[in-house]
Write a protein that holds these residues in place. Sequence first.
Motif, PDB file in Angstrom:
ATOM      1  N   GLN A  60      50.070  74.417 -34.776  1.00  0.00           N
ATOM      2  CA  GLN A  60      50.829  73.633 -35.747  1.00  0.00           C
ATOM      3  C   GLN A  60      51.563  72.492 -35.059  1.00  0.00           C
ATOM      4  N   VAL A  61      52.143  72.747 -33.900  1.00  0.00           N
ATOM      5  CA  VAL A  61      52.842  71.700 -33.150  1.00  0.00           C
ATOM      6  C   VAL A  61      51.846  70.622 -32.720  1.00  0.00           C
ATOM      7  N   ASN A  62      50.691  71.037 -32.229  1.00  0.00           N
ATOM      8  CA  ASN A  62      49.682  70.078 -31.806  1.00  0.00           C
ATOM      9  C   ASN A  62      49.190  69.224 -32.966  1.00  0.00           C
ATOM     10  N   GLU A  63      49.005  69.846 -34.134  1.00  0.00           N
ATOM     11  CA  GLU A  63      48.589  69.089 -35.315  1.00  0.00           C
ATOM     12  C   GLU A  63      49.654  68.092 -35.738  1.00  0.00           C
ATOM     13  N   ALA A  64      50.893  68.520 -35.699  1.00  0.00           N
ATOM     14  CA  ALA A  64      52.001  67.635 -36.091  1.00  0.00           C
ATOM     15  C   ALA A  64      52.117  66.462 -35.127  1.00  0.00           C
ATOM     16  N   ASN A  65      51.875  66.694 -33.867  1.00  0.00           N
ATOM     17  CA  ASN A  65      51.992  65.634 -32.863  1.00  0.00           C
ATOM     18  C   ASN A  65      50.792  64.701 -32.844  1.00  0.00           C
ATOM     19  N   SER A  66      49.665  65.128 -33.385  1.00  0.00           N
ATOM     20  CA  SER A  66      48.483  64.284 -33.366  1.00  0.00           C
ATOM     21  C   SER A  66      48.419  63.359 -34.571  1.00  0.00           C
ATOM     22  N   GLN A  67      49.341  63.511 -35.501  1.00  0.00           N
ATOM     23  CA  GLN A  67      49.338  62.671 -36.705  1.00  0.00           C
ATOM     24  C   GLN A  67      50.113  61.402 -36.499  1.00  0.00           C
TER      25      GLN A  67
END
Length: 67
Positions: A60-67
Amino acid sequence: MAEKERLSFEEALKKLESIVEQLEDEEITLEDSVKLYEEGVKMSQFCTEILEQAELRIEQVNEANSQ
């Protein structure tokens, strides 16, 4: 189960390691072995659940940071 909920991952892992050491003792009775095995399976499942939750949080953190 209440005890497991209070344990941290590290505490549960140490408990699991202790169980494995006890099971390796050649002097342990069959009854004690079975009890320890059952407890070990529960600790293993508990550790797996914690790791899966951590993995989900990381994703979830990685997805949030890739946006």
